[in-house]
Write an enzyme that holds these catalytic residues in place. Structure first.
Site: not given
Ligand code: AMP
Length: 114
Positions: A29-31, A87, A96, A100, A102
């Site tokens: 799950r996204d944080i 993205n 990140v 990944h 979403h």
């Molecule tokens: P992006 O902007 O596509 O790189 O998405 C990165 C996603 O990672 C964002 O939606 C963040 O909320 C999520 N994220 C960052 N750190 C964590 C974490 N420790 N655990 C879960 N999700 C995270």
């Protein structure tokens, strides 16, 4: 690679709410969820961006989508529908640098994205 946050989740160095795992793929799950259901589906292999994909990754990318459909069904959002997004780099909104997918659902999505 050392600063790859998602590699730390794969290696259980930082916690995450993991919902799906295979030898190749992890989903958690996204944080900071942007929808009632917001799950990130990642390959365990370190790949920075879509631009770094090679032909050998094609099957794994397909498995990310199969995982998305399976998780959507488990989360009860398959019938109403959902969105999957990956993205890439700055204009794509990537924060990140470990690819990944979403999986977003549980509410009506707008289009076009902002
Ligand atoms: P992006 O902007 O596509 O790189 O998405 C990165 C996603 O990672 C964002 O939606 C963040 O909320 C999520 N994220 C960052 N750190 C964590 C974490 N420790 N655990 C879960 N999700 C995270």
């Amino acid at each position: 690679m050392a600063d790859d946050l998602f590699l730390k989740i794969i290696n259980r160095e930082i916690p995450a709410d993991i919902v799906y795992e295979t030898d190749e793929i992890l989903a958690f799950r996204d944080i900071s969820p942007k929808a009632p259901v917001h799950i990130l589906i990642i390959p365990k292999e370190h790949i920075k961006t879509i631009n770094d994909l090679e032909a050998g990754h094609a099957e794994m990318i397909g498995k990310l989508f199969l995982a998305a459909a399976e998780i959507a069904a488990k989360e009860g959002i398959a019938e109403n529908g959902y969105r999957v997004v990956m993205n890439c780099n700055q204009h794509g909104g990537q924060a990140v640098y470990h690819i990944h997918l979403h999986l977003l659902g549980g509410r009506q999505m707008g289009w076009p994205p902002g």
